[in-house]
Scaffold this motif. Structure first.
Motif, PDB file in Angstrom:
ATOM      1  N   LYS A 169      36.109   8.733 -17.606  1.00  0.00           N
ATOM      2  CA  LYS A 169      34.969   7.815 -17.806  1.00  0.00           C
ATOM      3  C   LYS A 169      35.012   6.672 -16.797  1.00  0.00           C
ATOM      4  O   LYS A 169      34.010   6.332 -16.171  1.00  0.00           O
ATOM      5  CB  LYS A 169      35.010   7.217 -19.231  1.00  0.00           C
ATOM      6  CG  LYS A 169      34.905   8.238 -20.338  1.00  0.00           C
ATOM      7  CD  LYS A 169      35.004   7.591 -21.710  1.00  0.00           C
ATOM      8  CE  LYS A 169      36.364   6.998 -21.992  1.00  0.00           C
ATOM      9  NZ  LYS A 169      37.446   7.989 -22.090  1.00  0.00           N
ATOM     10  N   THR A 170      36.201   6.085 -16.661  1.00  0.00           N
ATOM     11  CA  THR A 170      36.325   4.929 -15.770  1.00  0.00           C
ATOM     12  C   THR A 170      36.127   5.336 -14.315  1.00  0.00           C
ATOM     13  O   THR A 170      35.488   4.617 -13.539  1.00  0.00           O
ATOM     14  CB  THR A 170      37.708   4.272 -15.983  1.00  0.00           C
ATOM     15  OG1 THR A 170      37.773   3.848 -17.356  1.00  0.00           O
ATOM     16  CG2 THR A 170      37.921   3.089 -15.078  1.00  0.00           C
ATOM     17  N   THR A 171      36.636   6.512 -13.970  1.00  0.00           N
ATOM     18  CA  THR A 171      36.457   7.017 -12.606  1.00  0.00           C
ATOM     19  C   THR A 171      34.965   7.175 -12.308  1.00  0.00           C
ATOM     20  O   THR A 171      34.469   6.718 -11.264  1.00  0.00           O
ATOM     21  CB  THR A 171      37.189   8.374 -12.452  1.00  0.00           C
ATOM     22  OG1 THR A 171      38.574   8.165 -12.753  1.00  0.00           O
ATOM     23  CG2 THR A 171      37.044   8.953 -11.071  1.00  0.00           C
TER      24      THR A 171
HETATM   25  N1  LIG Z   1      38.380  14.057 -10.480  1.00  0.00           N
HETATM   26  C1  LIG Z   1      39.647  13.729 -10.724  1.00  0.00           C
HETATM   27  N2  LIG Z   1      40.656  14.312 -10.046  1.00  0.00           N
HETATM   28  C2  LIG Z   1      41.945  14.006 -10.295  1.00  0.00           C
HETATM   29  N3  LIG Z   1      42.338  13.115 -11.204  1.00  0.00           N
HETATM   30  C3  LIG Z   1      41.394  12.479 -11.912  1.00  0.00           C
HETATM   31  C4  LIG Z   1      39.998  12.741 -11.709  1.00  0.00           C
HETATM   32  N4  LIG Z   1      39.294  11.951 -12.548  1.00  0.00           N
HETATM   33  C5  LIG Z   1      40.195  11.227 -13.238  1.00  0.00           C
HETATM   34  N5  LIG Z   1      41.457  11.537 -12.874  1.00  0.00           N
HETATM   35  C6  LIG Z   1      42.704  10.973 -13.404  1.00  0.00           C
HETATM   36  O1  LIG Z   1      42.666  11.114 -14.812  1.00  0.00           O
HETATM   37  C7  LIG Z   1      43.155   9.944 -15.442  1.00  0.00           C
HETATM   38  C8  LIG Z   1      42.101   9.384 -16.387  1.00  0.00           C
HETATM   39  O2  LIG Z   1      40.976   8.959 -15.625  1.00  0.00           O
HETATM   40  P1  LIG Z   1      40.089   7.745 -16.123  1.00  0.00           P
HETATM   41  O3  LIG Z   1      40.926   6.538 -16.327  1.00  0.00           O
HETATM   42  O4  LIG Z   1      38.919   7.655 -15.234  1.00  0.00           O
HETATM   43  O5  LIG Z   1      39.656   8.317 -17.539  1.00  0.00           O
HETATM   44  P2  LIG Z   1      39.070   7.543 -18.813  1.00  0.00           P
HETATM   45  O6  LIG Z   1      38.248   8.532 -19.535  1.00  0.00           O
HETATM   46  O7  LIG Z   1      38.430   6.286 -18.402  1.00  0.00           O
HETATM   47  O8  LIG Z   1      40.407   7.226 -19.611  1.00  0.00           O
HETATM   48  P3  LIG Z   1      40.559   6.234 -20.874  1.00  0.00           P
HETATM   49  O9  LIG Z   1      39.988   6.974 -22.041  1.00  0.00           O
HETATM   50  O10 LIG Z   1      42.033   6.036 -20.962  1.00  0.00           O
HETATM   51  O11 LIG Z   1      39.788   4.981 -20.558  1.00  0.00           O
HETATM   52  C9  LIG Z   1      43.549   8.974 -14.344  1.00  0.00           C
HETATM   53  O12 LIG Z   1      44.933   9.069 -14.167  1.00  0.00           O
HETATM   54  C10 LIG Z   1      42.811   9.469 -13.131  1.00  0.00           C
HETATM   55  O13 LIG Z   1      43.537   9.231 -11.966  1.00  0.00           O
END
Ligand SMILES: Nc1ncnc2c1ncn2[C@@H]1O[C@H](COP(=O)(O)OP(=O)(O)OP(=O)(O)O)[C@@H](O)[C@H]1O
Ligand SMILES: [Mg+2]
Length: 262
Positions: A13-15
């Motif tokens: 999500k954050t990405t």
């Molecule tokens: N396309 C991608 N390729 C490789 N790694 C990824 C990719 N997208 C996200 N990640 C990795 O997955 C992990 C989680 O990503 P992110 O923080 O964006 O998710 P999130 O849904 O926001 O997590 P949370 O629920 O903890 O807030 C991170 O370590 C990130 O580096």
């Protein structure tokens, strides 16, 4: 345009929020990104430098501010406090800007469910509602994992919600739950974005078990993402392949938002 990004914990999500926010900012739009995670990470994904990040703190953690605005200390249960505190100055006062993206760290919002009735949730709920009313050009909400935040205000004021999924059964189960909850409260402007897909088999796995929703984009797995995290640089700069998909998503968003009557 107000877009909320949701999905199971760790799906990306954050990405995605960082990619979209930077894309819109680079395109000259005025962007407010809202980190609604109790453990904020969006500043890092956007590559906010340390000297800017020190100015940021989640509103949910500002005990003095919560007391000043609501009239009671955080954690107070019962007693008197304002359920409608002043919040209009908070977004500008407590946010920071880097490369055209204004970032506000809120902390978790319990907008939908029963939630607790305490000063901090009164302040956060009022702030969230205020943000939804604002006429910002682009607001991107990086929501806390789960579905608790889905409530009436979200339905009425968010233009749409992106559900991020990865090739795991659990993320698809969560996506299906979010979809059901969204349908229960009448939120229909809902789209999927898949992430971390590494093969055709994984892509097929998602297609077989995902909710039947339009797919706005498929972000591939990129080793640059964890590398960017370790190097403390923006994922937008580090992963050109993801930048391309983000652009595609923004184009499709424009189309679907025109097609779906609000
Ligand atoms: N396309 C991608 N390729 C490789 N790694 C990824 C990719 N997208 C996200 N990640 C990795 O997955 C992990 C989680 O990503 P992110 O923080 O964006 O998710 P999130 O849904 O926001 O997590 P949370 O629920 O903890 O807030 C991170 O370590 C990130 O580096
Ligand atoms: Mg996150």
């Amino acid at each position: 345009m107000k877009i909320a990004i949701t999905g199971k914990g760790g799906v990306g999500k954050t990405t995605l929020a960082a990619l979209l926010a930077q894309f819109y900012a680079d395109a000259g739009r005025t962007v407010l990104a809202v980190d609604a995670d109790p453990a904020p990470c969006l500043a890092a994904a956007l590559g906010f430098p340390q000297d800017v990040r020190v100015r940021l703190r989640p509103i949910a953690e500002m005990a003095d501010l919560i007391e000043e605005r609501t009239g009671a200390k955080p954690g107070t249960i019962g007693g008197f406090f304002s359920l409608n505190p002043r919040v209009d100055d908070l977004p500008e006062r407590f946010s920071a800007v880097h490369r055209g993206v204004r970032l506000l760290e809120m902390g978790a919002i319990e907008e939908g469910g029963a939630g607790c009735i305490c000063p901090e949730s009164a302040l956060l709920k009022t702030l969230f509602a205020h943000l939804l009313f604002r006429q910002d050009d682009i607001i991107i909400f990086d929501m806390y994992a789960g579905v608790e935040h889905l409530g009436r205000a979200t339905v009425d004021f968010v233009d749409g919600m992106l559900i991020v999924v990865e090739p795991t059964q659990r993320s698809l189960d969560t996506a299906n739950r979010i979809r059901k909850l969204a349908a229960d409260i009448g939120l229909t402007r809902l789209w999927l974005v898949s992430n971390k897909v590494q093969s055709a088999a994984e892509s097929a796995f998602i297609a077989a078990a995902a909710p039947e929703l339009p797919v706005l984009g498929a972000l591939p797995y990129c080793s640059e993402v964890p590398e960017a995290d370790r190097a403390g640089v923006s994922v937008y700069d580090a992963a050109p392949a993801l930048r391309l998909v983000a652009e595609q998503i923004t184009q499709r968003l424009t189309v679907v938002l025109k097609d779906t009557a609000k």
